[in-house]
Motif scaffolding. Structure first.
Motif, PDB file in Angstrom:
ATOM      1  N   TYR A  84      24.276 -27.051 -58.231  1.00  0.00           N
ATOM      2  CA  TYR A  84      24.239 -28.516 -58.113  1.00  0.00           C
ATOM      3  C   TYR A  84      23.846 -28.951 -56.701  1.00  0.00           C
ATOM      4  N   SER A  85      23.006 -29.957 -56.615  1.00  0.00           N
ATOM      5  CA  SER A  85      22.665 -30.572 -55.333  1.00  0.00           C
ATOM      6  C   SER A  85      22.775 -32.086 -55.461  1.00  0.00           C
ATOM      7  N   TRP A  86      23.312 -32.722 -54.444  1.00  0.00           N
ATOM      8  CA  TRP A  86      23.391 -34.182 -54.443  1.00  0.00           C
ATOM      9  C   TRP A  86      22.014 -34.803 -54.187  1.00  0.00           C
ATOM     10  N   ARG A  87      21.098 -33.999 -53.681  1.00  0.00           N
ATOM     11  CA  ARG A  87      19.780 -34.515 -53.300  1.00  0.00           C
ATOM     12  C   ARG A  87      18.928 -34.846 -54.523  1.00  0.00           C
ATOM     13  N   THR A  88      18.064 -35.822 -54.375  1.00  0.00           N
ATOM     14  CA  THR A  88      17.024 -36.111 -55.364  1.00  0.00           C
ATOM     15  C   THR A  88      15.698 -36.243 -54.617  1.00  0.00           C
ATOM     16  N   ARG A 128      22.598 -38.020 -61.189  1.00  0.00           N
ATOM     17  CA  ARG A 128      23.588 -37.183 -60.510  1.00  0.00           C
ATOM     18  C   ARG A 128      25.017 -37.509 -60.926  1.00  0.00           C
ATOM     19  N   GLY A 129      25.178 -38.329 -61.933  1.00  0.00           N
ATOM     20  CA  GLY A 129      26.525 -38.645 -62.410  1.00  0.00           C
ATOM     21  C   GLY A 129      26.608 -40.066 -62.907  1.00  0.00           C
ATOM     22  N   ALA A 130      27.620 -40.324 -63.728  1.00  0.00           N
ATOM     23  CA  ALA A 130      27.725 -41.617 -64.414  1.00  0.00           C
ATOM     24  C   ALA A 130      28.459 -42.678 -63.597  1.00  0.00           C
ATOM     25  N   ILE A 157      12.726 -31.332 -55.284  1.00  0.00           N
ATOM     26  CA  ILE A 157      14.023 -30.804 -55.706  1.00  0.00           C
ATOM     27  C   ILE A 157      13.879 -30.084 -57.047  1.00  0.00           C
ATOM     28  N   HIS A 158      14.460 -28.884 -57.124  1.00  0.00           N
ATOM     29  CA  HIS A 158      14.359 -28.094 -58.345  1.00  0.00           C
ATOM     30  C   HIS A 158      15.368 -28.550 -59.401  1.00  0.00           C
ATOM     31  N   GLY A 159      16.586 -28.788 -58.984  1.00  0.00           N
ATOM     32  CA  GLY A 159      17.689 -28.954 -59.930  1.00  0.00           C
ATOM     33  C   GLY A 159      17.722 -30.302 -60.633  1.00  0.00           C
ATOM     34  N   SER A 160      18.197 -30.275 -61.879  1.00  0.00           N
ATOM     35  CA  SER A 160      18.426 -31.498 -62.656  1.00  0.00           C
ATOM     36  C   SER A 160      19.904 -31.593 -63.042  1.00  0.00           C
ATOM     37  N   MET A 161      20.749 -30.917 -62.293  1.00  0.00           N
ATOM     38  CA  MET A 161      22.181 -30.848 -62.602  1.00  0.00           C
ATOM     39  C   MET A 161      22.903 -32.093 -62.093  1.00  0.00           C
TER      40      MET A 161
END
Length: 469
Positions: A56-60, A197-199, A69-73
């Motif tokens: 997980y990364s907070w970055r977008t 990154r979250g609801a 950014i690679h992650g979509s978590m």
């Protein structure tokens, strides 16, 4: 002669240290533990840590070195399928956690499990982090891949040669972002699921989600769980069609916006505070030349890949995890073990024509699939085909298929409670424990919260430990 053999040792390059790349590293490590001579293996990871999507990364947008950014978590993500369906055959949940856990763990717990296997096998030494692949060339004379890399940390470009190249960079990183008339005037936030990154920001909001994929389903339910006023999912072809609770609904495709009003194909319209595009991802390999680039939509059997792994025009180019997925970790393992055996001359590659016949056979079967149960059976058959080609520890694929179908039924029955169900491991036979809190009431996804013991249990353990043996 010994010195010459060492100098001429084959080299394997792996792009990506997510679950697929780590599966390939683990496959070689298993061969090494069995006393076999393995090639020199180097893995290149764009991120600063392993785990791919599970990191997980907070970055977008872009990362600290300016790379996409690679992650979509996102925060509060819990497994949307039973953990028993993805369990490693050679490293069980029991071995890692030393006790039964629930069937639907949150992301930090699954990430911990992924790390447990690779830490046990000391795989980190094979990986160069903060390194991205820029370009791949195949030299027909030397029959080697020449790969240009950037070491992002020190801003250095260099080239390495490999006999085999494994592309394990995933296909859930480059968003499909459609355009709808008037969206540029929409006053609220518009984002793709890749940047979700979250609801938390959507509490008390009316949310519009475009799409009918698993990400649309999960993000919609999460926004509902964490306090969105309403969630509307807009589908293009077919609705997800589960029994939605009050506060979530599905409508036909969005046609256009007028300020904050969305208009839909059935003539209805509604005001929204934010739009989340769950419109899928592209298979994107900008580092590969056109003739080696895998061009496919997200499906269960991409064309041009023999056994779903080997690029037919050049089998030394290997793709892992490129399928649409019911099975995940254990499918990547099964692929990686077969790929390893080919790279170690333990798996004989058929002729190009024979490979093409095999690919076509799978593509024809894929075209005949009609529903989700068919999809599960198809991918189960694919896994069994792979397991028959290597010594990856066998597991009861048919029983995993049964669990997948039960999971599909559970979601249809109640999309908010299916994660409270439990399943039995096909690796150890252990029945999962029910989580200490029902999923809809559990707002903390930390590993510490998930694994905590009741105080009375801890006290009992302390007493037991002090008892003389």
């Amino acid at each position: 002669m010994n010195n010459k053999r060492k100098t001429n040792k084959k080299r394997v390059g792996i792009i990506g240290a997510g679950p697929s790349g780590l599966a390939q590293l683990r496959a070689f490590e298993a061969a090494k533990h069995a006393g076999l001579e393995v090639p020199e293996v180097v893995c290149f990871e764009k991120q600063s840590n392993w785990g791919g999507m599970w990191n997980y990364s907070w970055r977008t947008g872009v990362g600290k070195y300016g790379e996409p950014i690679h992650g979509s978590m996102y925060k509060y993500l819990w497994s949307n399928g039973p953990k028993e369906c993805l369990e490693f055959s050679d490293y069980s949940f029991d071995e890692h956690f030393k006790k039964p856990i629930s069937s639907y763990p949150p992301r930090p717990v699954l990430f911990d499990y992924i790390q447990g296997r690779i830490k046990k096998n000391k795989i980190r030494d094979y990986i160069r982090f903060d390194t991205t692949a820029r370009w791949v060339n195949y030299n027909d004379e030397t029959e080697k891949f020449e790969v240009v890399f950037d070491d992002l940390k020190i801003d250095k470009t260099y080239t390495e040669e490999f006999d085999y190249l494994v592309v394990a960079s995933g296909h859930f990183s480059t968003p499909n972002m459609p355009y709808f008339k008037g969206i540029e005037q929409f006053p609220g936030q518009v984002m793709h699921a890749h940047d979700f990154r979250g609801a938390d920001p959507h509490k008390d909001q009316d949310i519009l989600i475009i799409g009918s994929s698993y990400s649309a389903e999960d993000i919609g339910v999460q926004c509902h769980k964490h306090g969105a006023k309403s969630v509307t999912l807009s589908y293009r072809s077919n609705p997800i069609g589960v029994n939605w609770p009050e506060g979530i609904k599905e409508v036909p495709l969005l046609t256009h916006f007028e300020d904050d009003i969305a208009h839909f194909k059935d003539g209805t319209s509604e005001r929204f505070d934010a739009v989340i595009m769950c419109t899928g991802y592209q298979h994107k390999f900008p580092f590969l030349p056109d003739q080696f680039r895998l061009k496919t939509k997200n499906n269960l059997y991409p064309d041009h890949l023999y056994k779903g792994v080997f690029f037919n025009n050049l089998p030394k180019l290997i793709f892992l995890g490129m399928q649409d997925q019911y099975y995940t970790f254990n499918m990547f393992d099964a692929q990686a073990w077969v790929a390893r055996d080919y790279m170690m001359d333990r798996f004989e590659m058929p002729s190009k024509r024979e490979r093409r016949v095999d690919i076509d056979r799978w593509l024809e079967a894929n075209d005949k699939l009609e529903n989700s149960f068919d999809h599960v059976d198809f991918q189960s058959a694919y896994i069994k085909d792979l397991l028959g080609l290597s010594d990856y520890p066998d597991f009861n694929v048919d029983q995993v298929g049964v669990m997948f179908k039960e999971w599909l039924n559970d979601k249809d029955e109640n999309i908010l409670t299916y994660r409270d169900k439990t399943f039995k491991s096909v690796v150890t036979g252990t029945m999962a424990e029910a989580h200490h809190t029902e999923w809809m009431d559990e707002l903390d996804d930390s590993k510490e919260r998930y694994l905590y013991y009741e105080e009375s249990e801890e006290a009992l353990e302390e007493v037991a430990e002090k008892q003389p043996v």
